[in-house]
Design a protein around this motif. Structure first.
Motif, mmCIF file in Angstrom:
data_model
loop_
_atom_site.group_PDB
_atom_site.id
_atom_site.type_symbol
_atom_site.label_atom_id
_atom_site.label_comp_id
_atom_site.label_asym_id
_atom_site.label_seq_id
_atom_site.Cartn_x
_atom_site.Cartn_y
_atom_site.Cartn_z
ATOM 1 N N VAL A 1 0.936 -1.099 -0.193
ATOM 2 C CA VAL A 1 0.106 0.313 0.282
ATOM 3 C C VAL A 1 1.005 1.013 -0.272
ATOM 4 O O VAL A 1 0.608 1.597 -0.683
ATOM 5 C CB VAL A 1 -1.230 0.010 0.921
ATOM 6 C CG1 VAL A 1 -2.103 1.309 1.017
ATOM 7 C CG2 VAL A 1 -2.248 -1.184 1.342
ATOM 8 N N VAL A 2 1.710 1.646 0.642
ATOM 9 C CA VAL A 2 2.901 2.638 0.839
ATOM 10 C C VAL A 2 3.297 2.504 -0.508
ATOM 11 O O VAL A 2 3.359 3.933 -0.648
ATOM 12 C CB VAL A 2 3.975 2.148 1.997
ATOM 13 C CG1 VAL A 2 4.772 3.239 1.659
ATOM 14 C CG2 VAL A 2 3.439 2.599 3.334
ATOM 15 N N GLN A 3 3.817 1.677 -0.759
ATOM 16 C CA GLN A 3 4.699 1.845 -2.236
ATOM 17 C C GLN A 3 3.474 2.844 -3.293
ATOM 18 O O GLN A 3 4.242 3.386 -4.231
ATOM 19 C CB GLN A 3 5.363 0.100 -3.121
ATOM 20 C CG GLN A 3 6.831 0.224 -1.555
ATOM 21 C CD GLN A 3 7.163 -1.754 -2.397
ATOM 22 O OE1 GLN A 3 6.135 -2.194 -2.822
ATOM 23 N NE2 GLN A 3 8.099 -1.991 -1.935
ATOM 24 N N LEU A 4 2.603 1.921 -3.194
ATOM 25 C CA LEU A 4 1.302 2.032 -4.090
ATOM 26 C C LEU A 4 1.161 3.881 -4.326
ATOM 27 O O LEU A 4 1.281 3.977 -4.880
ATOM 28 C CB LEU A 4 0.519 1.294 -4.554
ATOM 29 C CG LEU A 4 1.063 -0.264 -4.734
ATOM 30 C CD1 LEU A 4 -0.274 -1.339 -4.670
ATOM 31 C CD2 LEU A 4 1.347 -0.327 -6.120
ATOM 32 N N ILE A 5 1.074 4.134 -2.724
ATOM 33 C CA ILE A 5 0.258 5.271 -2.766
ATOM 34 C C ILE A 5 1.228 6.562 -3.331
ATOM 35 O O ILE A 5 1.514 7.449 -3.923
ATOM 36 C CB ILE A 5 0.288 5.598 -1.031
ATOM 37 C CG1 ILE A 5 -0.344 4.811 -0.466
ATOM 38 C CG2 ILE A 5 1.084 6.838 -0.986
ATOM 39 C CD1 ILE A 5 -0.798 4.992 1.295
ATOM 40 N N GLU A 6 3.128 5.865 -3.166
ATOM 41 C CA GLU A 6 3.807 6.490 -3.596
ATOM 42 C C GLU A 6 4.093 6.971 -4.988
ATOM 43 O O GLU A 6 4.073 7.824 -5.525
ATOM 44 C CB GLU A 6 5.337 6.351 -3.957
ATOM 45 C CG GLU A 6 5.933 6.024 -2.055
ATOM 46 C CD GLU A 6 6.038 6.822 -0.799
ATOM 47 O OE1 GLU A 6 5.284 8.542 -1.764
ATOM 48 O OE2 GLU A 6 5.527 7.499 -0.114
ATOM 49 N N THR A 7 3.033 6.231 -5.785
ATOM 50 C CA THR A 7 3.200 6.398 -7.740
ATOM 51 C C THR A 7 1.669 7.338 -8.001
ATOM 52 O O THR A 7 1.607 7.371 -9.402
ATOM 53 C CB THR A 7 2.665 4.987 -8.227
ATOM 54 O OG1 THR A 7 1.766 4.348 -7.380
ATOM 55 C CG2 THR A 7 3.915 4.532 -7.777
ATOM 56 N N ALA B 1 2.168 2.073 11.603
ATOM 57 C CA ALA B 1 3.379 3.372 10.828
ATOM 58 C C ALA B 1 2.350 3.424 9.064
ATOM 59 O O ALA B 1 2.250 4.010 9.226
ATOM 60 C CB ALA B 1 4.564 3.303 10.687
ATOM 61 N N PRO B 2 2.384 1.994 8.580
ATOM 62 C CA PRO B 2 1.327 2.274 7.044
ATOM 63 C C PRO B 2 0.608 2.737 7.406
ATOM 64 O O PRO B 2 -0.110 3.430 5.830
ATOM 65 C CB PRO B 2 1.840 0.887 6.746
ATOM 66 C CG PRO B 2 2.903 -0.174 7.515
ATOM 67 C CD PRO B 2 2.477 0.719 8.678
#
Length: 220
Positions: free
Chosen positions: A79-85, A133-134
């Motif tokens: 989720v956190v990685q995808l949010i960055e996109t 944290a995420p």
């Protein structure tokens, strides 16, 4: 493939007993939850005896906690990685949908844990506060704190409640995909489910001209 298994297997290698037990436990917990799952059922799925399971995990509880922690960490990490996109609410909604649809078994285990009141997740959070944290990162993203100028959340909505609702619905849809088959002449592809819920969560079910000024009155 689960991060636990991927980290232990080399390309082309046959799954070890631990790998088979791990995947079997995911299947058993997804179908029966923690309380309904049996170590005998896990061992049977893995094609081994119960004694071999206890060589790798001290108890069903220890195995379940490790499975749950791995699913949560992998899913929320995605989720956190995808949010960055992306930016704002569209990025958060899309990230939760994609992360859950990548692992329907994991999503089903999370849903069963939620239905039981989340006792093991709460235990993990108490032992490892960083696991939360995420979710806080997603709250910042959906409220626009992390990216000024991102698509704004509708006024009056609590960003934490929104993130928890989006995450729960994404897990439910990912885990319940097969259950919808009787209602359709043809199976609905996962990407269609994804687009449907993405549109529903971002835009609601009413046309703009039909949106009421306020929600329904609270129940008495």
């Amino acid at each position: 493939m689960d991060a636990f298994v991927a980290g232990k297997m080399t390309p082309g290698a046959k799954p070890s007993i631990a790998d088979r037990l791990w995947e079997a436990s995911r299947a058993e917990f997804s179908l029966r939850g923690y309380h309904g799952a049996r170590v005998q059922g896990i061992a049977r799925r893995a094609g081994c005896n119960v004694a071999l399971l206890y060589r790798h995990w001290a108890s069903k509880r220890a195995l379940y906690l490790e499975v749950l922690r791995t699913i949560w960490s992998a899913m929320l990490g995605n989720v956190v990685q995808l949010i960055e996109t992306g930016r704002g609410a569209p990025a958060v909604v899309g990230a939760y949908l994609d992360a859950n649809l990548r692992d329907p078994l994991g999503a089903q285990i999370i849903i069963r844990e939620f239905l039981d009141g989340g006792p093991f997740l709460n235990e993990l959070f108490e032992a490892e506060p960083e696991l939360v944290a995420p979710v806080r990162r997603a709250v910042q993203a959906i409220s626009g704190e992390a990216a000024p100028g991102a698509p704004a959340l509708r006024p009056g909505l609590d960003p934490t409640l929104v993130v928890l609702s989006v995450g729960g619905l994404a897990a439910l849809v990912a885990s319940a995909h097969e259950a919808a088959r009787p209602f359709f002449a043809q199976p609905v592809p996962a990407e269609v489910w994804r687009q449907h819920l993405y549109d529903l969560l971002l835009h609601g079910v009413l046309g703009c001209q039909d949106q009421p000024a306020g929600g329904p009155p609270p129940a008495a």
